[in-house]
Structures are given as C-alpha cells and as structure tokens.
Design an enzyme around this catalytic site. Structure first.
Site, mmCIF file in Angstrom:
data_model
loop_
_atom_site.group_PDB
_atom_site.id
_atom_site.type_symbol
_atom_site.label_atom_id
_atom_site.label_comp_id
_atom_site.label_asym_id
_atom_site.label_seq_id
_atom_site.Cartn_x
_atom_site.Cartn_y
_atom_site.Cartn_z
ATOM 1 N NE ARG A 71 3.621 -0.993 2.723
ATOM 2 C CZ ARG A 71 2.482 -0.769 3.263
ATOM 3 N NH1 ARG A 71 1.373 -0.365 2.432
ATOM 4 N NH2 ARG A 71 2.251 -1.093 4.484
ATOM 5 N NE ARG A 140 -2.632 1.815 0.146
ATOM 6 C CZ ARG A 140 -2.417 1.609 1.172
ATOM 7 N NH1 ARG A 140 -1.591 0.313 1.471
ATOM 8 N NH2 ARG A 140 -3.003 2.284 2.106
ATOM 9 C CE LYS A 203 -5.208 0.649 3.643
ATOM 10 N NZ LYS A 203 -4.466 -0.541 4.635
ATOM 11 C CE LYS A 205 -4.104 -3.135 1.067
ATOM 12 N NZ LYS A 205 -4.082 -4.022 2.212
ATOM 13 C CB CYS A 428 1.142 -8.304 10.252
ATOM 14 S SG CYS A 428 0.618 -8.155 12.195
ATOM 15 C CB CYS A 434 2.469 -1.527 13.274
ATOM 16 S SG CYS A 434 1.015 -1.485 12.909
ATOM 17 C CB CYS A 473 -4.417 -4.742 15.518
ATOM 18 S SG CYS A 473 -4.472 -4.057 14.007
ATOM 19 C CB CYS A 477 -1.333 -6.372 7.890
ATOM 20 S SG CYS A 477 -1.867 -4.840 8.256
HETATM 21 FE FE1 SRM Z 1 -1.443 -3.513 6.189
HETATM 22 C C1 SRM Z 1 -2.196 -0.530 8.260
HETATM 23 C C2 SRM Z 1 1.844 -3.239 7.339
HETATM 24 C C3 SRM Z 1 -0.712 -5.610 3.938
HETATM 25 C C4 SRM Z 1 -5.023 -4.163 6.219
HETATM 26 N N1 SRM Z 1 -0.562 -2.051 7.408
HETATM 27 C C5 SRM Z 1 -0.890 -0.865 7.980
HETATM 28 C C6 SRM Z 1 0.173 -0.201 8.647
HETATM 29 C C7 SRM Z 1 0.549 0.881 7.610
HETATM 30 C C8 SRM Z 1 -0.201 0.605 9.931
HETATM 31 C C9 SRM Z 1 -0.455 1.963 9.896
HETATM 32 O O1 SRM Z 1 -1.543 2.447 8.971
HETATM 33 O O2 SRM Z 1 0.082 2.846 10.426
HETATM 34 C C10 SRM Z 1 1.405 -1.233 8.872
HETATM 35 C C11 SRM Z 1 2.652 -0.801 9.038
HETATM 36 C C12 SRM Z 1 3.425 -1.860 9.926
HETATM 37 C C13 SRM Z 1 5.166 -1.556 9.843
HETATM 38 O O3 SRM Z 1 5.452 -1.072 10.878
HETATM 39 O O4 SRM Z 1 5.612 -1.963 8.735
HETATM 40 C C14 SRM Z 1 0.839 -2.247 7.835
HETATM 41 N N2 SRM Z 1 0.012 -4.253 5.746
HETATM 42 C C15 SRM Z 1 1.425 -4.188 6.490
HETATM 43 C C16 SRM Z 1 2.280 -5.176 5.800
HETATM 44 C C17 SRM Z 1 4.035 -4.697 5.757
HETATM 45 C C18 SRM Z 1 2.025 -6.422 6.715
HETATM 46 C C19 SRM Z 1 3.200 -7.516 6.659
HETATM 47 O O5 SRM Z 1 3.571 -7.835 7.589
HETATM 48 O O6 SRM Z 1 3.654 -7.772 5.336
HETATM 49 C C20 SRM Z 1 1.681 -5.369 4.260
HETATM 50 C C21 SRM Z 1 2.295 -4.524 3.521
HETATM 51 C C22 SRM Z 1 1.514 -4.555 2.222
HETATM 52 C C23 SRM Z 1 2.242 -4.014 0.955
HETATM 53 O O7 SRM Z 1 3.267 -4.030 0.582
HETATM 54 O O8 SRM Z 1 1.414 -2.957 0.529
HETATM 55 C C24 SRM Z 1 0.216 -5.131 4.806
HETATM 56 N N3 SRM Z 1 -2.591 -4.769 5.272
HETATM 57 C C25 SRM Z 1 -2.070 -5.935 4.398
HETATM 58 C C26 SRM Z 1 -3.120 -6.530 4.165
HETATM 59 C C27 SRM Z 1 -2.900 -7.829 3.225
HETATM 60 C C28 SRM Z 1 -3.038 -7.558 1.806
HETATM 61 O O9 SRM Z 1 -3.267 -6.581 1.355
HETATM 62 O O10 SRM Z 1 -3.167 -8.396 1.210
HETATM 63 C C29 SRM Z 1 -4.392 -6.220 4.551
HETATM 64 C C30 SRM Z 1 -5.687 -6.831 4.618
HETATM 65 C C31 SRM Z 1 -6.165 -6.779 3.289
HETATM 66 C C32 SRM Z 1 -6.973 -5.379 3.208
HETATM 67 O O11 SRM Z 1 -6.539 -4.391 2.982
HETATM 68 O O12 SRM Z 1 -8.176 -5.651 3.562
HETATM 69 C C33 SRM Z 1 -3.999 -4.885 5.436
HETATM 70 N N4 SRM Z 1 -3.208 -2.501 6.794
HETATM 71 C C34 SRM Z 1 -4.336 -2.816 6.652
HETATM 72 C C35 SRM Z 1 -5.377 -2.060 7.508
HETATM 73 C C36 SRM Z 1 -7.084 -2.238 7.462
HETATM 74 C C37 SRM Z 1 -7.698 -1.640 6.256
HETATM 75 C C38 SRM Z 1 -9.208 -1.671 6.523
HETATM 76 O O13 SRM Z 1 -9.927 -1.923 5.518
HETATM 77 O O14 SRM Z 1 -9.695 -1.851 7.648
HETATM 78 C C39 SRM Z 1 -4.680 -1.040 8.056
HETATM 79 C C40 SRM Z 1 -5.236 -0.028 8.805
HETATM 80 C C41 SRM Z 1 -5.707 1.154 7.756
HETATM 81 O O15 SRM Z 1 -5.694 1.153 6.590
HETATM 82 O O16 SRM Z 1 -6.600 1.977 8.564
HETATM 83 C C42 SRM Z 1 -3.082 -1.214 7.677
HETATM 84 FE FE1 SF4 Z 2 0.054 -3.514 12.207
HETATM 85 FE FE2 SF4 Z 2 -2.234 -4.397 12.621
HETATM 86 FE FE3 SF4 Z 2 -1.317 -4.545 10.237
HETATM 87 FE FE4 SF4 Z 2 -0.202 -5.932 12.200
HETATM 88 S S1 SF4 Z 2 -2.327 -5.998 11.324
HETATM 89 S S2 SF4 Z 2 0.909 -4.673 10.579
HETATM 90 S S3 SF4 Z 2 -0.417 -4.787 14.024
HETATM 91 S S4 SF4 Z 2 -1.896 -2.755 11.425
#
Ligand code: SRM
Ligand code: SF4
Length: 567
Positions: A71, A140, A203, A205, A428, A434, A473, A477
C-alpha cells in the site's frame, strides 16, 4: 497467530527492523517469520494468501499461496501522471489484479511474491512514492478532500496535511536499510520522540475535509480537520476526535463511533495539536486489550472533557470555539469541473477502485494512456478519492477533448450513464486477498448493484441517489456504518443489512436485518423503497426518510457538539 504479542513485537523491533532481512532472504518458504508479519505492516505491506486457492493447496499438502499486498503512502492521493506510469508498470510487472484505489486514497498492489517484494518496493520508491507507515500502529495515509484544485484553498489544505503526514512518520532508517539497501548504522536504534519504542496502541487515522464536501468522512477519522473558509482563505480548522468504524459482530464492547467536534485551531497550530492528540493516545490508549485500543475507546473510557484537557495541556494552548460549517454530501462529484487559470478537472467513476483490464473494459490501459497524454502538461495531476474514484486534475483546454476521447474509448465513462446509486457505491477488497473477510464485497458489488437497480426501477427511483456500501466483515473498510444502505459480511453470501446513514457522513446507520442473503436483502428493501417512493418529501434522501418515518428506530446521536456548530 504471531508468536509474541503485538506490543512485545513492537518494543523489541529495534525501530521496526525485526528479522525482516532474514525473512526475505529465506528461500524455503513464500512466507516471512510470524513476528515480521506484524512489522512489515509498518513498511506498508501485508502478508496474505490467495483464499480462492487455500483448500486446493491444502489438499495438495502445499503451503498456502503466500503473497504480499503493498500500500502506498500518498497523502490526499495526489500522484503526477509520470508517477502513475511508473505505478502502472509495477502493477503489470509484479502484481496481480491491476491497481486498486483504496478508501484512504492510496494505491494497493496485490499478489506480489516474496522474492519480488524488494524489487517492487524499490520500483515504488523510484517513482518518488514510499510506503512507510501505510499500515501499522502509527498514523496512516492522511486523507485529504479530493475536490479538484478549484482554488488556492485546496492547495493550502493539501500543504498543511502533507506537512503533517511527514511530521508523523516514524523516526527510523529501517525502511531504507531493508528495502533501499541503505548501509546499516551499528549501535542503538533511533529514538522516536512521537511514537516511543512501542508506537501507538493501535492504528491512527487523520482526515482533512473541505466543506461542503465530506468525501473523507471526517467523522470516521481518529483525528479530523474541517477547513473553515472565511473571505476565500482557510481561517483554520474545526477539530474532531474519536471517529472509527471497526467493530466485531455480537460484541457490544466494540462499535463504530462518530468523531466529536472539540474546537478550532489556526493552520499554524495543526501540527502541535495533532502531536498532542497522538501522544495522549500513545499514553492513554488501551494496550492490554487490542480490540479496545483505538482512540474512540480511549475517549469513551476516560471522558471527552478529560481527553481534551490533556490534549490542550500537551499542546500548550487552548482550542478556540468551533465555527459553523455545513456538509452537503460525502460522495464525489463526477464529470468535468472548471478550475482556476483555464484548467479543468475530471472525476471518473472507478468501480471499487479497481483499475484492471477485464470485463469492465480496458480500464488500466485507459488511465495509462491518459497519463501518457498528460505527463508533460505542467501541473496536471491524478487524485485518488476516498470513495475509490479518480480525478484527472488540472487539465488545460488543449487536452480536454483528447482526454474525453480516451475516457470513452476505454470504458472509463461509467459516470455518464450509471445510476447515481451505482456511481456512489463503495465496496472493500474482501476476498480473495483479505484474511479477515467473512463474505464477498468488491466481487459482489456489480451483481448487487444490478439487483438494486432492478428494485429502484420497479419503484421509479432510478435517478434517486442512495448511498450503498459493502464490507466483507465488520471492520468496516468501506465505512459502511455511514451509508444509507450497508451490507456488512457475516458469512459467505450473508450480510447484516444496516439502514439509515445520512449521505453526509454525519449519522450512523443501524442494523435492520441481522443475517440475510441477497433474497432477504431485496425482500427487506422492496417495501421500504415502495414507501419511500410514495411518502418522501421533496429532495428527501432515503436515509433521512427512514429516520423520519421511524422505520429504523432511533439512530445513535450525531457527533457531540456537531448539533451546535453545524450551520
Ligand atoms: Fe481496512 C484491516 C483493506 C480502509 C478498518 N483493511 C484491513 C486489511 C489490511 C486486512 C488485514 O488486517 O489483514 C485489509 C486488506 C484487504 C486487502 O486484501 O487489500 C484492509 N482498509 C482496506 C482498504 C484497502 C479497503 C478498500 O477497499 O479500499 C482500505 C485501505 C486504506 C488505506 O489506503 O490506508 C481500508 N480500513 C479502512 C477504513 C476506512 C478509512 O480508513 O477511512 C477503515 C474504517 C475506519 C477505521 O479505521 O475505523 C478500516 N481495516 C479496518 C480494520 C478495523 C479497525 C478497528 O478499529 O477495528 C481492520 C482490522 C484491524 O485493524 O484489525 C482493517
Ligand atoms: Fe477485509 Fe473486512 Fe476490511 Fe473488507 S472490511 S477489507 S473484509 S478487513
């Protein structure tokens, strides 16, 4: 499962070095050591495996098809056409599935094998883009309103946000040593004045919004800045804290939360304020229970007033009173927009942010051709939006027609004919990469939108925008908890259906059905859309209607203090 706790791994990492060099050199496996799987995130990469192949490989007694996602750290998603050409070549050489625009304005490459990881990192850096801190328990990629550079306001916000992104980078040369072959300096690892040796509990943001557009979903950020424009200039920023989306199904201890507006800062105080928030979270955040470690829980556990007092003490100044602002939507505005000095900006729809040549058209090729056309145009820019779309910014009059021709020739013109709901939908990544996905999201979006369009047609609502977001899930995201209609994955083909977000990113939706398949979703939506078509007020949005009509019960209140300052 990692061998050590995340907290131990961070502390013992020697400023994020761990044993990554050994892991990368190990030819026996396509994976890296357990602890390094945690550390590599801070370098902008995740170890994954292709879940479509898991069972087949297990039966063949082969290790999973290990691969890596990378990323970028691209604040505000700003990329020059020349940089784009380099990223495009990287996608074709090292990655599978093209370039993926993320919901935080980064590019993700999927499917990179370990032996090519370093070459890929070097190629990204050769494009003058890095990946440091794109993941991990640090700040981030900073999200910034992607509105085209219509005015100097946006340029000013970008400059402040980009400076903050640099300021909050971890202090380590590990990235340069491991990926860029910088010579290793012997002795004690670097001290990090902001993060310390254990980094943040979780993390973190940051997002900058420029009203009236809330494309960054500022209330979903740990720390948000809402630009206050007075007399055509940025007077400063309202500050929000404690937003976040992630939750766990069936666990009331975890929940999505909207940020609270806590006051106003002038532009020159943004960095000091951000450092105060980050270091308060570093000290106060819950390091014992990882699922409760985000800033939103720190604030709820300690109380907002105590948190703000500590931030002000650390910053050395008090926040001013928040100023009025107004958001009208959290989506993107598609098509051409005229900017300053004869330049124009074109926002293109990119379904789920995936730019790949395939059944949707030669999309990757099309953007490559646009980049070739514009690479010598002074100031031309690509901007990734937080809704996974692409802005071709600062196009001069001489190139507009040729850009239009390339857009049409490569199927990049869906913004022209797609329904408003189709244009605004976000999904997402989810399967197959993922590791946390419980259900499909990106791969399900096209067929779900077909089903939705059919429903909208039935009720004469084809041209009515409804914001739909799908997450595989509950981590959220795609920021689904802010959508008017959201599907949150529970199991293959099954989702929690949530309704009643407000299209401006200021109200959380609520669960309407706990666990339904597509037939159940359609069955639930059908009568609601019928009622909406009959009973809605002029210009009333679906989410607002559901709340007014009492269909979804009382939603969580909008952010504290927002009521007083929203104009
Ligand atoms: Fe996310 C984890 C993809 C934005 C909340 N996110 C992941 C992971 C890395 C899975 C993992 O930990 O193994 C996913 C990788 C999937 C893949 O195969 O590419 C993933 N997140 C993404 C992306 C690519 C979604 C998308 O379709 O665009 C976004 C990448 C953002 C970036 O460029 O940095 C992405 N993730 C977000 C957002 C939206 C935002 O930031 O505006 C959120 C919700 C906001 C937040 O953080 O509260 C988000 N991602 C999570 C979480 C839950 C965090 C939590 O507080 O519980 C996880 C899981 C974790 O951190 O344990 C996670
Ligand atoms: Fe993966 Fe869940 Fe984030 Fe979708 S919402 S990219 S399934 S961690």
């Amino acid at each position: 499962m990692t061998a050590h706790s995340v907290e131990d791994i961070k502390k013992n990492s020697r400023a994020l070095r761990g044993t990554l060099l050994d892991s990368l050199a190990d030819p026996i496996t396509g994976a890296i050591a357990d602890d390094d799987q945690t550390l590599i995130k801070y370098h902008g990469s995740y170890q994954q495996d292709d879940r479509d192949l898991r069972e087949e490989r297990r039966q063949q007694k082969l290790e999973p098809a290990y691969q890596f996602m990378i990323r970028t750290r691209t604040p505000g998603g700003v990329i020059t056409p020349s940089q784009w050409l380099k990223l495009d070549a990287i996608a074709s050489t090292y990655a599978e599935r093209g370039l993926r625009i993320t919901t935080r304005q980064a590019i993700q490459f999927h499917g990179i094998v370990k032996r090519e990881l370093k070459a890929t990192m070097q190629a990204i850096n050769a494009a003058l883009i890095d990946t440091l801190a794109a993941c991990g328990d640090v700040n981030r990629n900073v999200a910034i309103a992607a509105n085209p550079l219509q005015s100097d306001v946006h340029a000013g916000v970008y400059a402040t946000a980009a400076a903050l992104s640099e300021h909050l980078l971890p202090n380590t040369r590990a990235y340069h040593e491991i990926w860029l072959d910088e010579e290793r300096i012997a002795g004690t690892p670097e001290q990090d004045p902001i993060y310390g040796e254990a980094y943040l509990p979780r993390k973190f943001k940051i997002g900058f919004a420029v009203p009236p557009t809330n494309d960054v979903d500022v209330f979903a950020q740990d720390l948000g800045f809402i630009a206050i424009i007075e007399n055509g200039r940025v007077a400063g920023y309202n500050v929000t804290v404690g937003g976040g989306m992630g939750a766990t199904h069936g666990d009331a201890e975890t929940y999505p939360r909207l940020g609270d507006v806590i006051g106003f800062v002038e532009p020159q105080d943004v960095i000091a304020l951000a450092v105060a928030v980050v270091t308060t979270q570093r000290e106060w955040g819950n390091r014992a229970v990882r699922k409760r470690a985000r800033l939103k829980y720190t604030i709820d556990d300690r109380g907002l007033a105590a948190f703000v007092a500590e931030v002000e003490r650390r910053a050395g100044f008090e926040l001013d009173q928040a100023r009025p602002f107004h958001f009208d939507h959290n989506g993107d505005r598609f098509g051409w927009v005229d900017g300053h000095r004869g330049r124009a900006h074109l926002t293109l729809r990119v379904l789920s942010g995936r730019l790949l040549d395939g059944s949707h058209g030669p999309l990757q090729t099309g953007v490559r051709e646009i980049a070739k056309l514009l690479q010598d145009v002074d100031g031309a820019q690509f901007r990734l939006t937080p809704n996974q779309n692409l802005v071709i910014a600062n196009v001069d009059a001489a190139h507009r027609e040729r850009v239009d021709a390339l857009v049409a020739a490569h199927g990049l013109d869906t913004h022209v004919h797609a329904t408003p709901s189709r244009r605004a939908a976000v999904a997402c990544v989810a399967l197959p990469t993922c590791g946390l996905a419980m259900a499909e999201a990106e791969r399900y979006l096209p067929s779900f939108l077909d089903a939705l369009d059919a429903l909208l047609d039935r009720h004469g609502l084809r041209d009515t925008p409804i914001h739909v977001r799908i997450s595989g899930c509950p981590n959220g995201c795609s920021r689904p908890y802010l959508a008017e209609v959201a599907l949150v994955g529970k199991a293959p083909g099954r989702y929690a259906l949530r309704l009643g977000g407000d299209h401006r990113g200021q109200r959380l939706n609520t669960t309407y059905r706990e666990n339904v398949d597509e037939a159940g979703i359609v069955e639930a939506l059908d009568p609601l859309l019928a009622r909406y078509a009959r009973e809605r007020l002029d210009d009333e949005r679906f989410g607002d209607f559901l709340v007014r009509a009492g269909v979804i019960g009382t939603p969580r209140p909008i952010a504290i203090a927002l009521q007083e300052v929203a104009a």
